[in-house]
Design a protein around this motif. Structure first.
Motif, PDB file in Angstrom:
ATOM      1  N   MET A   1     -12.836   1.130  10.676  1.00 44.72           N
ATOM      2  CA  MET A   1     -11.914   1.505   9.625  1.00 44.72           C
ATOM      3  C   MET A   1     -10.531   0.677  10.049  1.00 44.72           C
ATOM      4  N   ASP A   2      -9.871   0.357   8.903  1.00 43.26           N
ATOM      5  CA  ASP A   2      -9.101  -0.674   9.007  1.00 43.26           C
ATOM      6  C   ASP A   2      -7.489  -0.049   8.792  1.00 43.26           C
ATOM      7  N   PHE A   3      -6.803  -0.234   9.607  1.00 40.75           N
ATOM      8  CA  PHE A   3      -5.175   0.221   9.284  1.00 40.75           C
ATOM      9  C   PHE A   3      -4.166  -0.726   9.692  1.00 40.75           C
ATOM     10  N   PRO A   4      -3.829  -1.605   8.500  1.00 37.31           N
ATOM     11  CA  PRO A   4      -3.134  -2.661   8.996  1.00 37.31           C
ATOM     12  C   PRO A   4      -1.573  -2.224   9.446  1.00 37.31           C
ATOM     13  N   GLU A   5      -1.123  -2.758  10.391  1.00 35.62           N
ATOM     14  CA  GLU A   5       0.226  -2.813  11.133  1.00 35.62           C
ATOM     15  C   GLU A   5       1.353  -2.860  10.097  1.00 35.62           C
ATOM     16  N   GLU A   6       1.320  -3.610   9.203  1.00 39.76           N
ATOM     17  CA  GLU A   6       2.610  -3.661   8.214  1.00 39.76           C
ATOM     18  C   GLU A   6       2.899  -2.222   7.422  1.00 39.76           C
ATOM     19  N   LEU A   7       2.022  -1.671   7.190  1.00 35.78           N
ATOM     20  CA  LEU A   7       1.739  -0.398   6.363  1.00 35.78           C
ATOM     21  C   LEU A   7       2.636   0.697   6.912  1.00 35.78           C
ATOM     22  N   LYS A   8       2.999   1.769   6.270  1.00 35.95           N
ATOM     23  CA  LYS A   8       3.440   2.997   6.584  1.00 35.95           C
ATOM     24  C   LYS A   8       2.379   4.020   5.951  1.00 35.95           C
ATOM     25  N   TYR A   9       2.184   5.109   6.485  1.00 35.02           N
ATOM     26  CA  TYR A   9       1.128   6.086   5.886  1.00 35.02           C
ATOM     27  C   TYR A   9       1.739   7.535   6.024  1.00 35.02           C
ATOM     28  N   THR A  10       1.303   8.107   5.014  1.00 29.20           N
ATOM     29  CA  THR A  10       1.493   9.561   4.664  1.00 29.20           C
ATOM     30  C   THR A  10       0.373  10.401   5.295  1.00 29.20           C
ATOM     31  N   GLU A  11       0.711  11.899   5.355  1.00 26.29           N
ATOM     32  CA  GLU A  11      -0.128  12.989   5.711  1.00 26.29           C
ATOM     33  C   GLU A  11      -1.290  13.042   4.595  1.00 26.29           C
ATOM     34  N   GLU A  12      -0.823  12.638   3.343  1.00 29.19           N
ATOM     35  CA  GLU A  12      -1.713  12.725   2.350  1.00 29.19           C
ATOM     36  C   GLU A  12      -2.693  11.834   2.197  1.00 29.19           C
ATOM     37  N   HIS A  13      -2.774  10.598   3.041  1.00 31.21           N
ATOM     38  CA  HIS A  13      -3.434   9.544   3.264  1.00 31.21           C
ATOM     39  C   HIS A  13      -2.979   8.390   2.011  1.00 31.21           C
ATOM     40  N   GLU A  14      -1.776   8.404   1.758  1.00 38.28           N
ATOM     41  CA  GLU A  14      -1.348   7.211   1.119  1.00 38.28           C
ATOM     42  C   GLU A  14      -0.859   6.206   2.191  1.00 38.28           C
ATOM     43  N   TRP A  15      -1.081   4.815   1.522  1.00 34.40           N
ATOM     44  CA  TRP A  15      -0.285   3.757   2.112  1.00 34.40           C
ATOM     45  C   TRP A  15       0.892   3.417   1.489  1.00 34.40           C
ATOM     46  N   VAL A  16       1.927   2.615   2.292  1.00 36.91           N
ATOM     47  CA  VAL A  16       3.157   2.350   1.702  1.00 36.91           C
ATOM     48  C   VAL A  16       3.521   1.073   2.261  1.00 36.91           C
ATOM     49  N   LEU A  17       3.999   0.189   1.289  1.00 38.67           N
ATOM     50  CA  LEU A  17       4.216  -1.251   1.731  1.00 38.67           C
ATOM     51  C   LEU A  17       5.790  -1.786   1.038  1.00 38.67           C
ATOM     52  N   LEU A  18       6.751  -2.013   2.011  1.00 39.85           N
ATOM     53  CA  LEU A  18       7.852  -2.255   1.369  1.00 39.85           C
ATOM     54  C   LEU A  18       8.130  -3.799   1.377  1.00 39.85           C
ATOM     55  N   GLU A  19       8.061  -4.483   0.067  1.00 42.54           N
ATOM     56  CA  GLU A  19       8.297  -5.851  -0.182  1.00 42.54           C
ATOM     57  C   GLU A  19       9.735  -6.142  -0.833  1.00 42.54           C
ATOM     58  N   GLY A  20      10.851  -6.824  -0.271  1.00 38.70           N
ATOM     59  CA  GLY A  20      11.717  -6.807  -0.885  1.00 38.70           C
ATOM     60  C   GLY A  20      12.376  -5.357  -1.104  1.00 38.70           C
ATOM     61  N   ASP A  21      12.851  -5.210  -2.536  1.00 41.43           N
ATOM     62  CA  ASP A  21      13.407  -3.897  -2.830  1.00 41.43           C
ATOM     63  C   ASP A  21      12.360  -3.063  -3.512  1.00 41.43           C
ATOM     64  N   LEU A  22      11.171  -3.611  -3.606  1.00 45.94           N
ATOM     65  CA  LEU A  22      10.085  -2.652  -4.263  1.00 45.94           C
ATOM     66  C   LEU A  22       9.139  -2.169  -3.131  1.00 45.94           C
ATOM     67  N   VAL A  23       8.338  -0.976  -3.506  1.00 44.18           N
ATOM     68  CA  VAL A  23       7.431  -0.255  -2.482  1.00 44.18           C
ATOM     69  C   VAL A  23       5.958  -0.216  -3.323  1.00 44.18           C
ATOM     70  N   SER A  24       4.913  -0.787  -2.613  1.00 48.02           N
ATOM     71  CA  SER A  24       3.562  -0.738  -3.147  1.00 48.02           C
ATOM     72  C   SER A  24       3.123   0.421  -2.619  1.00 48.02           C
ATOM     73  N   ILE A  25       2.176   1.040  -3.329  1.00 46.49           N
ATOM     74  CA  ILE A  25       1.509   2.441  -2.938  1.00 46.49           C
ATOM     75  C   ILE A  25       0.007   2.435  -3.299  1.00 46.49           C
ATOM     76  N   GLY A  26      -0.788   2.954  -2.364  1.00 49.10           N
ATOM     77  CA  GLY A  26      -2.013   2.899  -2.286  1.00 49.10           C
ATOM     78  C   GLY A  26      -2.793   3.967  -1.710  1.00 49.10           C
ATOM     79  N   ILE A  27      -4.209   4.226  -1.300  1.00 48.08           N
ATOM     80  CA  ILE A  27      -4.687   4.972  -0.527  1.00 48.08           C
ATOM     81  C   ILE A  27      -5.443   4.268   0.745  1.00 48.08           C
ATOM     82  N   SER A  28      -5.449   5.048   1.647  1.00 45.14           N
ATOM     83  CA  SER A  28      -5.930   4.421   3.135  1.00 45.14           C
ATOM     84  C   SER A  28      -7.576   4.217   3.037  1.00 45.14           C
TER      85      SER A  28
END
Lengths: 127, 363
Positions: A1-28
């Protein structure tokens, strides 16, 4: 299973990526594996608000329905328009093609409180 | 998971990387690689299912047939040796105890295959009936003496044919024989729960692992894959086969659940007959229908069904059809709502999603 270093993660298993002043969200990768084959996704629309800790969408596998929770509050600026027709992208490419929404966060500093890849891996091993 | 039972293949499933779930009191594989891939493999090639959790009862003796005519709703008198019949057990009020398959070995020997979750309930019920209907027959629970595999799909006959001396060409659907497979003796039944050609193999528990391995070894080059309960459910739902606890229950009459074709009200007296005759003459209040979403979404069990803005029933089983990629549902609705060109909606998370009534099966 893959967990990219540049992402942040939540206890509900979403991932978050900060790009400039926007944040992308998905599930792990862990979340998509637990769900199994994703067959349906329900997402908000651009302009909608998402609130921290509140569900902003739904992802359904053949067997189960799961809410997706917003890790931080803000306004939706973009939604992945390809997902409704290709929900399986969440299984095959959870961090790239499977991204769900981009938001303009009210307070990007909230990200600092989320888990990094190592902490998230430790978290799911405990679960 | 206290007291959860395991089949003889539990470790084999785990070694294959299956995700395990509790089902009907058993620790069973829900999927190996993924529900959709397993489902499509059964439709296009073949799948192998561990269904050892199913129960088997034997009824033998000169009065076996008379007892079973009373205990089941279908008519056994039409059966010949080696034939299988889909049937059901009903309470006196017509509610369903279980749906079953009934095997005729001979005029004085029958086997019933029952749902895993209902084994104890069914056996207690049959014992209760037996106490009322005395005669020269014996009722025995042989569930622990059988393991069962289902081999299903268009390639099933070719795979099994290479491993058995049974004449599969002359073994028709809903017939069985006692034969050998991979050198082990067992019951070979041309039945299943997927809507595809296929077999259910009843073997000794000690033989189930070598049988599983022999079938996989023979079938893998032809596309055979292990299939879990997840795809078993989507396969049966596409074919609109009822599942006990969903379409069928003690609160549902067979006449409401599309089982009129096995409800032989004209045969001799049977348990539930009077109530079912009365229900039939008074008009059946509800009926099971097929709905297909015409908008995106996935219908699920217990979602409300509406017609003309009014609640008319509930979804009993729903899924995204892996074959058609549309939301499909079986729903138990008021009979009055079905008449004419009713337009239906299914309420999904508070929103009404349009659905059309379709002819069954879905696929």
């Amino acid at each position: 299973m893959d967990f990219p270093e540049e992402l942040k993660y939540t206890e509900e298993h979403e991932w978050v990526l900060l790009e400039g002043d926007l944040v992308s969200i998905g599930i792990s990768d862990f979340a998509q594996d637990q769900l199994g084959d994703v067959v349906f996704v329900e997402l908000p629309e651009a302009g909608d608000r998402v609130e921290i800790g509140k569900p902003f969408g739904v992802v359904e596998s053949v067997k189960a329905v799961s809410d997706i929770y917003a890790p931080l509050a803000g306004e939706v600026v973009e939604v992945n328009a390809d997902l409704p027709d290709a929900p399986e992208s969440i299984n095959t490419s959870p961090y790239e093609d499977g991204w769900m929404i981009r938001i303009k966060p009210d307070d990007p500093a909230v990200l600092d409180g989320l888990m990094n890849a190592a902490a998230y891996q430790a978290f799911i091993e405990e679960e | 998971m206290a007291n959860v039972k395991k089949t003889g293949l539990n470790q084999v499933h785990r070694d294959l990387g299956a995700r395990m779930v509790e089902f009907g009191g058993w620790d069973m594989p829900v999927q190996y690689t993924g529900v959709i891939a397993e489902h499509l493999a059964v439709r296009s090639a073949a799948g192998l299912f561990d269904v050892s959790h199913m129960g088997e009862f034997e009824v033998t003796g000169p009065d076996a047939m008379a007892f079973l005519q009373f205990a089941t709703i279908n008519d056994l008198s039409t059966l010949v040796d080696g034939q299988v019949q889909y049937s059901a057990l009903c309470y006196a009020d017509g509610g369903i105890v279980d749906d079953i398959t009934l095997y005729r070995f001979g005029a004085e020997k029958y086997m019933l295959c029952v749902n895993a979750a209902n084994i104890d309930k069914d056996f207690a019920w049959l014992q209760e009936l037996a106490a009322q209907r005395k005669g020269d027959y014996q009722l025995v629970n042989r569930s622990a003496e059988f393991a069962q595999l289902a081999l299903q799909g268009p390639k099933a006959a070719a795979i099994l044919g290479a491993l058995t001396s049974a004449d599969l060409l002359s073994l028709k659907t809903y017939y069985f024989c006692e034969s050998d497979v991979a050198g082990m003796s067992m019951i070979v039944s041309r039945t299943g729960y997927t809507g595809e050609d296929g077999f259910e193999l009843y073997c000794a528990p000690d033989d189930v692992e070598p049988l599983w391995q022999a079938l996989l070894e023979q079938g893998t080059p032809q596309g055979l894959v292990p299939v879990g309960l997840g795809a078993r459910d989507t396969l049966r739902l596409e074919k609109a086969y009822a599942l006990y606890g969903h379409e069928l229950s003690a609160e549902v009459l067979p006449l409401e659940a599309r089982l009129g074709w096995i409800t032989k009200l004209g045969k001799s007296d049977f348990c539930g007959r009077e109530a079912l005759l009365k229900a039939k003459s008074g008009g059946v209040r509800r009926q099971l229908i097929g709905l297909r979403l015409t908008q995106p979404g996935v219908p699920r069990e217990q979602y409300i069904v509406r017609a003309a803005g009014r609640d008319v029933g509930q979804v009993t089983s729903g899924t995204m059809s892996p074959s058609s990629r549309q939301g499909i549902a079986l729903a138990l609705v008021e009979t009055a709502a079905v008449a004419g060109d009713a337009e239906f909606t299914i309420v999904i998370r508070g929103r009404e999603v349009s659905a059309e009534k379709v002819k069954l099966p879905f696929v």
